[in-house]
Design a protein around this motif. Structure first.
Motif, PDB file in Angstrom:
ATOM      1  N   TYR A  80       0.834  -1.195   0.000  1.00  0.00           N
ATOM      2  CA  TYR A  80       0.000   0.000   0.000  1.00  0.00           C
ATOM      3  C   TYR A  80       0.869   1.246   0.000  1.00  0.00           C
ATOM      4  O   TYR A  80       2.008   1.233   0.445  1.00  0.00           O
ATOM      5  CB  TYR A  80      -0.899   0.020   1.243  1.00  0.00           C
ATOM      6  CG  TYR A  80      -1.751  -1.203   1.415  1.00  0.00           C
ATOM      7  CD1 TYR A  80      -1.353  -2.246   2.252  1.00  0.00           C
ATOM      8  CD2 TYR A  80      -2.965  -1.324   0.747  1.00  0.00           C
ATOM      9  CE1 TYR A  80      -2.134  -3.371   2.417  1.00  0.00           C
ATOM     10  CE2 TYR A  80      -3.756  -2.453   0.901  1.00  0.00           C
ATOM     11  CZ  TYR A  80      -3.329  -3.470   1.740  1.00  0.00           C
ATOM     12  OH  TYR A  80      -4.120  -4.592   1.908  1.00  0.00           O
ATOM     13  N   LEU A  81       0.265   2.328  -0.478  1.00  0.00           N
ATOM     14  CA  LEU A  81       0.883   3.640  -0.341  1.00  0.00           C
ATOM     15  C   LEU A  81      -0.202   4.602   0.114  1.00  0.00           C
ATOM     16  O   LEU A  81      -1.090   4.949  -0.659  1.00  0.00           O
ATOM     17  CB  LEU A  81       1.496   4.119  -1.660  1.00  0.00           C
ATOM     18  CG  LEU A  81       2.277   5.431  -1.551  1.00  0.00           C
ATOM     19  CD1 LEU A  81       3.545   5.230  -0.720  1.00  0.00           C
ATOM     20  CD2 LEU A  81       2.635   5.961  -2.939  1.00  0.00           C
ATOM     21  N   GLN A  82      -0.118   4.986   1.373  1.00  0.00           N
ATOM     22  CA  GLN A  82      -1.040   5.983   1.919  1.00  0.00           C
ATOM     23  C   GLN A  82      -0.455   7.359   1.630  1.00  0.00           C
ATOM     24  O   GLN A  82       0.680   7.647   2.051  1.00  0.00           O
ATOM     25  CB  GLN A  82      -1.221   5.782   3.422  1.00  0.00           C
ATOM     26  CG  GLN A  82      -2.110   6.820   4.073  1.00  0.00           C
ATOM     27  CD  GLN A  82      -3.553   6.740   3.637  1.00  0.00           C
ATOM     28  OE1 GLN A  82      -4.115   5.657   3.526  1.00  0.00           O
ATOM     29  NE2 GLN A  82      -4.161   7.892   3.365  1.00  0.00           N
ATOM     30  N   MET A  83      -1.203   8.175   0.924  1.00  0.00           N
ATOM     31  CA  MET A  83      -0.730   9.499   0.528  1.00  0.00           C
ATOM     32  C   MET A  83      -1.610  10.548   1.165  1.00  0.00           C
ATOM     33  O   MET A  83      -2.811  10.619   0.870  1.00  0.00           O
ATOM     34  CB  MET A  83      -0.757   9.629  -1.000  1.00  0.00           C
ATOM     35  CG  MET A  83       0.004   8.524  -1.720  1.00  0.00           C
ATOM     36  SD  MET A  83       0.116   8.784  -3.501  1.00  0.00           S
ATOM     37  CE  MET A  83      -1.602   8.661  -3.962  1.00  0.00           C
ATOM     38  N   ASN A  84      -1.035  11.337   2.039  1.00  0.00           N
ATOM     39  CA  ASN A  84      -1.753  12.408   2.719  1.00  0.00           C
ATOM     40  C   ASN A  84      -1.221  13.767   2.285  1.00  0.00           C
ATOM     41  O   ASN A  84      -0.114  13.863   1.738  1.00  0.00           O
ATOM     42  CB  ASN A  84      -1.601  12.254   4.237  1.00  0.00           C
ATOM     43  CG  ASN A  84      -2.191  10.967   4.763  1.00  0.00           C
ATOM     44  OD1 ASN A  84      -3.154  10.432   4.211  1.00  0.00           O
ATOM     45  ND2 ASN A  84      -1.614  10.448   5.830  1.00  0.00           N
ATOM     46  N   SER A  85      -1.999  14.790   2.546  1.00  0.00           N
ATOM     47  CA  SER A  85      -1.587  16.169   2.223  1.00  0.00           C
ATOM     48  C   SER A  85      -1.074  16.260   0.793  1.00  0.00           C
ATOM     49  O   SER A  85       0.006  16.820   0.531  1.00  0.00           O
ATOM     50  CB  SER A  85      -0.511  16.642   3.203  1.00  0.00           C
ATOM     51  OG  SER A  85      -0.967  16.569   4.529  1.00  0.00           O
ATOM     52  N   LEU A  86      -1.840  15.735  -0.122  1.00  0.00           N
ATOM     53  CA  LEU A  86      -1.408  15.695  -1.516  1.00  0.00           C
ATOM     54  C   LEU A  86      -1.247  17.094  -2.089  1.00  0.00           C
ATOM     55  O   LEU A  86      -1.991  18.027  -1.750  1.00  0.00           O
ATOM     56  CB  LEU A  86      -2.389  14.880  -2.347  1.00  0.00           C
ATOM     57  CG  LEU A  86      -2.230  13.358  -2.182  1.00  0.00           C
ATOM     58  CD1 LEU A  86      -3.489  12.629  -2.645  1.00  0.00           C
ATOM     59  CD2 LEU A  86      -1.011  12.869  -2.942  1.00  0.00           C
ATOM     60  N   LYS A  87      -0.261  17.212  -2.974  1.00  0.00           N
ATOM     61  CA  LYS A  87       0.046  18.478  -3.632  1.00  0.00           C
ATOM     62  C   LYS A  87      -0.085  18.297  -5.144  1.00  0.00           C
ATOM     63  O   LYS A  87       0.060  17.176  -5.653  1.00  0.00           O
ATOM     64  CB  LYS A  87       1.481  18.887  -3.300  1.00  0.00           C
ATOM     65  CG  LYS A  87       1.790  18.990  -1.822  1.00  0.00           C
ATOM     66  CD  LYS A  87       3.263  19.294  -1.606  1.00  0.00           C
ATOM     67  CE  LYS A  87       3.606  19.371  -0.127  1.00  0.00           C
ATOM     68  NZ  LYS A  87       5.053  19.668   0.086  1.00  0.00           N
TER      69      LYS A  87
END
Length: 122
Positions: A80-87
């Protein structure tokens, strides 16, 4: 036949989160390092994150450190790749890769998925 299939990409707004998944089939990858790479339009594919076979060690590109988290479930042959605060600059096609060697270099990886598109709007 060995396959890596990514999912979870999509169109989101800046600041949102997404979780990418990569399911491996054809053989077990529980003893392989796995990683995520990405390729933005008109740019070279670049390293994002990698995780050891046991899941006890991870390594991130500076551009995503503190915002992205890589994890794996060996029982499900999934990373998995949890991606937060995406830009907006995270916009790219994200690829899953598997290898016995690991690390941030693309040539270390033997198996690749087809990619999943992530678009982050401002």
């Amino acid at each position: 036949q060995v396959q890596l299939v990514e999912s979870g990409g999509g169109l989101v707004q800046a600041g949102d989160s997404l979780r990418l998944s990569c399911v491996a089939s054809g053989r077990t990858f529980s003893t392989d390092a796995m990683a995520w790479f990405r390729q933005a339009p008109c740019k070279e594919r670049e390293f994002v994150a990698t995780i050891t076979w046991s899941g006890t060690s991870t390594y991130y590109a500076d551009s995503v450190k503190g915002r992205f988290t890589i994890s794996r479930d060996n029982a499900k042959n999934t990373v998995y790749l949890q991606m937060n605060s995406l830009k907006p600059e995270d916009t790219a096609v994200y690829y899953c890769a598997a290898s016995g060697v690991g690390g941030p270099r693309q040539r270390s990886y033997d198996y690749w998925g087809q990619g999943t598109q992530v678009i982050v709007s401002s």
